[in-house]
Write a protein that holds these residues in place. Structure first.
Motif, mmCIF file in Angstrom:
data_model
loop_
_atom_site.group_PDB
_atom_site.id
_atom_site.type_symbol
_atom_site.label_atom_id
_atom_site.label_comp_id
_atom_site.label_asym_id
_atom_site.label_seq_id
_atom_site.Cartn_x
_atom_site.Cartn_y
_atom_site.Cartn_z
ATOM 1 N N GLY A 68 -51.503 76.295 -50.948
ATOM 2 C CA GLY A 68 -50.628 77.275 -50.328
ATOM 3 C C GLY A 68 -51.426 78.431 -49.776
ATOM 4 O O GLY A 68 -52.591 78.643 -50.133
ATOM 5 N N ASN A 69 -50.820 79.203 -48.896
ATOM 6 C CA ASN A 69 -51.508 80.311 -48.268
ATOM 7 C C ASN A 69 -51.946 81.340 -49.312
ATOM 8 O O ASN A 69 -51.174 81.764 -50.156
ATOM 9 N N GLY A 70 -53.209 81.721 -49.268
ATOM 10 C CA GLY A 70 -53.727 82.700 -50.211
ATOM 11 C C GLY A 70 -54.181 82.110 -51.527
ATOM 12 O O GLY A 70 -54.506 82.854 -52.458
ATOM 13 N N ASN A 71 -54.246 80.795 -51.629
ATOM 14 C CA ASN A 71 -54.656 80.145 -52.864
ATOM 15 C C ASN A 71 -56.176 80.225 -53.005
ATOM 16 O O ASN A 71 -56.913 79.538 -52.302
ATOM 17 N N LYS A 72 -56.648 81.071 -53.918
ATOM 18 C CA LYS A 72 -58.083 81.310 -54.065
ATOM 19 C C LYS A 72 -58.768 80.274 -54.945
ATOM 20 O O LYS A 72 -59.985 80.248 -55.051
ATOM 21 N N VAL A 73 -57.982 79.413 -55.604
ATOM 22 C CA VAL A 73 -58.556 78.380 -56.463
ATOM 23 C C VAL A 73 -58.740 77.082 -55.695
ATOM 24 O O VAL A 73 -59.818 76.486 -55.674
ATOM 25 N N PHE A 74 -57.682 76.638 -55.018
ATOM 26 C CA PHE A 74 -57.724 75.356 -54.324
ATOM 27 C C PHE A 74 -57.954 75.503 -52.815
ATOM 28 O O PHE A 74 -58.264 74.529 -52.147
ATOM 29 N N GLY A 75 -57.763 76.694 -52.285
ATOM 30 C CA GLY A 75 -57.954 76.902 -50.858
ATOM 31 C C GLY A 75 -59.354 77.404 -50.549
ATOM 32 O O GLY A 75 -60.225 77.484 -51.424
ATOM 33 N N TYR A 76 -59.580 77.726 -49.286
ATOM 34 C CA TYR A 76 -60.851 78.281 -48.855
ATOM 35 C C TYR A 76 -60.633 79.705 -48.375
ATOM 36 O O TYR A 76 -59.661 79.989 -47.683
ATOM 37 N N THR A 77 -61.541 80.599 -48.708
ATOM 38 C CA THR A 77 -61.548 81.891 -48.050
ATOM 39 C C THR A 77 -62.322 81.732 -46.739
ATOM 40 O O THR A 77 -63.009 80.724 -46.528
ATOM 41 N N ASN A 78 -62.213 82.720 -45.890
ATOM 42 C CA ASN A 78 -62.990 82.676 -44.644
ATOM 43 C C ASN A 78 -64.489 82.572 -44.940
ATOM 44 O O ASN A 78 -65.213 81.834 -44.264
ATOM 45 N N ASP A 79 -64.949 83.304 -45.947
ATOM 46 C CA ASP A 79 -66.368 83.256 -46.294
ATOM 47 C C ASP A 79 -66.764 81.868 -46.795
ATOM 48 O O ASP A 79 -67.862 81.384 -46.496
ATOM 49 N N ASP A 80 -65.871 81.227 -47.559
ATOM 50 C CA ASP A 80 -66.146 79.864 -48.023
ATOM 51 C C ASP A 80 -66.364 78.924 -46.848
ATOM 52 O O ASP A 80 -67.305 78.119 -46.832
ATOM 53 N N LEU A 81 -65.468 79.022 -45.854
ATOM 54 C CA LEU A 81 -65.569 78.128 -44.701
ATOM 55 C C LEU A 81 -66.788 78.438 -43.845
ATOM 56 O O LEU A 81 -67.437 77.528 -43.316
ATOM 57 N N LYS A 82 -67.112 79.713 -43.712
ATOM 58 C CA LYS A 82 -68.302 80.059 -42.931
ATOM 59 C C LYS A 82 -69.561 79.477 -43.573
ATOM 60 O O LYS A 82 -70.436 78.946 -42.877
ATOM 61 N N LYS A 83 -69.638 79.550 -44.896
ATOM 62 C CA LYS A 83 -70.791 78.975 -45.590
ATOM 63 C C LYS A 83 -70.812 77.461 -45.430
ATOM 64 O O LYS A 83 -71.858 76.864 -45.198
ATOM 65 N N ARG A 84 -69.658 76.839 -45.569
ATOM 66 C CA ARG A 84 -69.587 75.385 -45.464
ATOM 67 C C ARG A 84 -69.977 74.911 -44.070
ATOM 68 O O ARG A 84 -70.640 73.881 -43.917
ATOM 69 N N LEU A 85 -69.565 75.655 -43.045
ATOM 70 C CA LEU A 85 -69.805 75.233 -41.674
ATOM 71 C C LEU A 85 -71.110 75.788 -41.096
ATOM 72 O O LEU A 85 -71.480 75.451 -39.973
ATOM 73 N N GLY A 86 -71.768 76.654 -41.842
ATOM 74 C CA GLY A 86 -73.005 77.239 -41.345
ATOM 75 C C GLY A 86 -72.777 78.300 -40.278
ATOM 76 O O GLY A 86 -73.608 78.464 -39.378
ATOM 77 N N LEU A 87 -71.654 79.025 -40.374
ATOM 78 C CA LEU A 87 -71.315 80.067 -39.408
ATOM 79 C C LEU A 87 -71.673 81.440 -39.954
ATOM 80 O O LEU A 87 -71.742 81.641 -41.169
ATOM 81 N N ARG A 88 -71.861 82.394 -39.057
ATOM 82 C CA ARG A 88 -72.234 83.741 -39.478
ATOM 83 C C ARG A 88 -71.133 84.762 -39.235
ATOM 84 O O ARG A 88 -70.954 85.682 -40.014
ATOM 85 N N LEU A 89 -70.423 84.627 -38.123
ATOM 86 C CA LEU A 89 -69.486 85.651 -37.687
ATOM 87 C C LEU A 89 -68.043 85.172 -37.761
ATOM 88 O O LEU A 89 -67.766 83.978 -37.640
ATOM 89 N N ASN A 90 -67.128 86.128 -37.940
ATOM 90 C CA ASN A 90 -65.707 85.786 -37.984
ATOM 91 C C ASN A 90 -65.250 85.101 -36.706
ATOM 92 O O ASN A 90 -64.469 84.146 -36.736
ATOM 93 N N ASN A 151 -61.817 90.414 -34.426
ATOM 94 C CA ASN A 151 -61.027 89.193 -34.561
ATOM 95 C C ASN A 151 -59.893 89.186 -33.548
ATOM 96 O O ASN A 151 -58.833 89.736 -33.802
ATOM 97 N N SER A 152 -60.081 88.578 -32.420
ATOM 98 C CA SER A 152 -59.024 88.511 -31.433
ATOM 99 C C SER A 152 -59.218 87.278 -30.567
ATOM 100 O O SER A 152 -60.296 86.682 -30.541
ATOM 101 N N PHE A 153 -58.157 86.924 -29.858
ATOM 102 C CA PHE A 153 -58.242 85.799 -28.950
ATOM 103 C C PHE A 153 -59.308 86.041 -27.881
ATOM 104 O O PHE A 153 -60.010 85.115 -27.472
ATOM 105 N N LYS A 154 -59.429 87.270 -27.410
ATOM 106 C CA LYS A 154 -60.422 87.554 -26.368
ATOM 107 C C LYS A 154 -61.845 87.360 -26.882
ATOM 108 O O LYS A 154 -62.714 86.894 -26.144
ATOM 109 N N ASP A 155 -62.088 87.726 -28.139
ATOM 110 C CA ASP A 155 -63.415 87.502 -28.707
ATOM 111 C C ASP A 155 -63.740 86.011 -28.747
ATOM 112 O O ASP A 155 -64.863 85.599 -28.463
ATOM 113 N N VAL A 156 -62.742 85.215 -29.109
ATOM 114 C CA VAL A 156 -62.925 83.764 -29.131
ATOM 115 C C VAL A 156 -63.158 83.246 -27.721
ATOM 116 O O VAL A 156 -64.015 82.381 -27.492
#
Length: 239
Positions: A68-90, A151-156
């Motif tokens: 579920g949204n905001g699940n810190k046990v079973f979900g991913y935080t943004n930082d978790d996903l950045k580490k997993r994907l090898g990304l640096r920036l939001n 964090n915006s559509f224009k940045d993306v």
């Protein structure tokens, strides 16, 4: 242990690993039947999943669980996903979110029907992302000069516009990276495949039953996370 509780825990143990409890799977048929035939098993399972912040979806005689949204046990935080994907920036992560959203749009023909394509090609996905972000990329020069990790559509849109289609015509078609549009799409596709959302054959993406279950239930109930994320909303992702 009460038999109904034992069955509910067996169902949970399967769902918590990202697998499905399916009528068509010999290993889980009994659990599927117990879930729907025994009201106590049904209630205990749903109560357990709710307490753990998990959502349960059904598709084609199978049930799936997702965080579920905001699940810190079973979900991913943004930082978790950045580490997993090898990304640096939001903005790099939000580009991945946007590509995921486009995968959904590419499979489904319209918002009011569940008619779905058998598969989509990676080249089609890249073109779709380009077409969707192009209107947001006006005044690119000005935006780049003022660029930060916002964090915006224009940045993306700016990030996507700055990427070459490929780094190498042949070598990098199958390489996930931050160096090209193809690389970002492959990075995203690998994430989806790893979560059992799609399967890939050559340059084609095929939806799984898990994809159907999430798309036809979660997005209908809760809307798309990409808009929340790019609007500066919740800092956690689901899987």
């Amino acid at each position: 242990m009460d038999k109904s509780l034992e069955k509910a825990l067996d169902i949970y143990s399967v769902l918590a690993t990202g697998k499905s409890v399916s009528l068509k799977d010999k290993e889980t048929t009994e659990l599927y039947n117990a879930y729907y035939a025994d009201s106590e098993v049904y209630d205990i399972t749903n109560s357990l999943l709710k307490r753990l912040g998990l959502k349960l979806y059904e598709h084609d005689s199978a049930i799936f669980a997702t965080a579920g949204n905001g699940n810190k046990v079973f979900g991913y935080t943004n930082d978790d996903l950045k580490k997993r994907l090898g990304l640096r920036l939001n903005k790099e992560l939000y580009l991945v979110y946007f590509i995921i959203y486009e995968v959904l749009l590419e499979f489904y023909q319209t918002s009011d029907t569940y008619q779905i394509k058998d598969y989509i090609r990676i080249d089609e996905l890249i073109e779709a992302v380009t077409n969707e972000l192009k209107p947001l990329g006006d005044d690119i020069t000005t935006l780049i000069s003022n660029q930060n990790d916002s964090n915006s559509f224009k940045d993306v849109a700016v990030l996507w516009d700055s990427l070459p289609p490929m780094i190498s015509e042949d070598k990098d078609r199958n390489k996930a990276s931050r160096g090209s549009r193809m690389g970002y799409v492959k990075l995203t596709v690998n994430l989806l495949a790893g979560e059992g959302i799609v399967t890939t054959v050559d340059d084609r993406l095929y939806p799984t039953d898990r994809f159907h279950a999430i798309a036809e239930n979660y997005f209908e109930d809760s809307g798309s996370m990409i808009y929340e994320q790019l609007s500066g909303g919740n800092d956690n992702a689901e899987h």
